[in-house]
Scaffold this motif. Sequence first.
Motif, PDB file in Angstrom:
ATOM      1  N   GLU A 108     -17.354 -48.774  12.430  1.00  0.00           N
ATOM      2  CA  GLU A 108     -18.753 -48.474  12.730  1.00  0.00           C
ATOM      3  C   GLU A 108     -19.649 -48.589  11.498  1.00  0.00           C
ATOM      4  N   LYS A 112     -23.740 -49.920  10.915  1.00  0.00           N
ATOM      5  CA  LYS A 112     -24.849 -49.087  10.436  1.00  0.00           C
ATOM      6  C   LYS A 112     -25.516 -49.722   9.217  1.00  0.00           C
ATOM      7  N   GLY A 115     -27.887 -52.441  10.113  1.00  0.00           N
ATOM      8  CA  GLY A 115     -29.049 -52.130  10.927  1.00  0.00           C
ATOM      9  C   GLY A 115     -28.842 -52.054  12.415  1.00  0.00           C
ATOM     10  N   SER A 117     -28.534 -49.787  14.785  1.00  0.00           N
ATOM     11  CA  SER A 117     -28.728 -48.338  14.756  1.00  0.00           C
ATOM     12  C   SER A 117     -28.479 -47.650  16.083  1.00  0.00           C
ATOM     13  N   SER A 118     -28.436 -48.396  17.173  1.00  0.00           N
ATOM     14  CA  SER A 118     -28.226 -47.793  18.487  1.00  0.00           C
ATOM     15  C   SER A 118     -26.765 -47.368  18.640  1.00  0.00           C
ATOM     16  N   ARG A 122     -23.406 -49.732  19.243  1.00  0.00           N
ATOM     17  CA  ARG A 122     -22.233 -49.670  18.366  1.00  0.00           C
ATOM     18  C   ARG A 122     -20.986 -49.344  19.179  1.00  0.00           C
TER      19      ARG A 122
END
Length: 310
Positions: A108, A112, A115, A117-118, A122
């Motif tokens: 993960e 991150k 970018g 970010s959801s 992910r």
Amino acid sequence: MSLLEVENLRTAYRTGGKTFYAVDGVSFEVKENETVGLVGESGCGKSTLGKTVVRLIDPAEGAIRLEGRDIAGLDDAGMLPMRRQVQMVFQDPYASLNPRQTVWKMLETPLKVHGISSAAERRRILTEIGEKIGFPPEMLKRHPHEFSGGQRQRIGIARALILNPRLIVCDEPVSALDLSIQAQILNLLVDLKRDYGLSFLFISHDLSVVRYFSDRVLVMYLGKIVESADHATLWREPRHPYTRALLSSVPAMDPGKKITTRLSGEIGGATPATGCRFRARCPIAEARCAETAPALRTLPDGNAVACHLA
């Protein structure tokens, strides 16, 4: 179309106050959806070349063009967006994974950093990658020590895939595994190449593995490429005496097969200051081999060899 173009690449180390070029004037290309194998004895510079291509080691000279953009001189900030295009699978599945993190967190984190970010996106990506390597979501919550060597290498492959790269550099990815597990990992890479349209630079000292997986093969000796040939031609008609020696030494099922080309000395021995670097071990070397270093020249069939006598 070429995805990766390497031109006159040199990578230097300093030891004892002297500069040593582990990669010395190497040029090659990797096309889209192509697997290029890189072979040679231990100590010839294969791993250094792979790490230089992905910019884990800075080059001293030369160009590394990824999709036409030269990344050789980029700083960390400039390399960040390019990391999505090229990733690496390392040799040791035990040392290359963080023992303090779960597999989920390891996979993960790059998302991150780049970018994504959801949390839902992910989760979708991690679940899909887990399925590709044969891991259900609950297995991704474990730590590396809870997995076997083959499973850890699958995690390493998933980490390389997580950003959806176009090129993966594999540095001896199966050498630390049992033979049965090697076959499983190689078959997985074949499936991933087909499913994702990947290109590979596949580094190995095991010629049988390279023969199974590669479309084209580069043979490296003391920092230089001495032969470049397509898969079929290299095994049918090797041009360079070093390539012939490597192929001759591969174990065969036929007990009557004999090693036809034997080499004396070791790759780490004294390197000639002039002429061909291989001449001290070459069984067919002539006087001119001591005077002039042979250039890598392209032959009529499109393959290339660096030998006066080829």
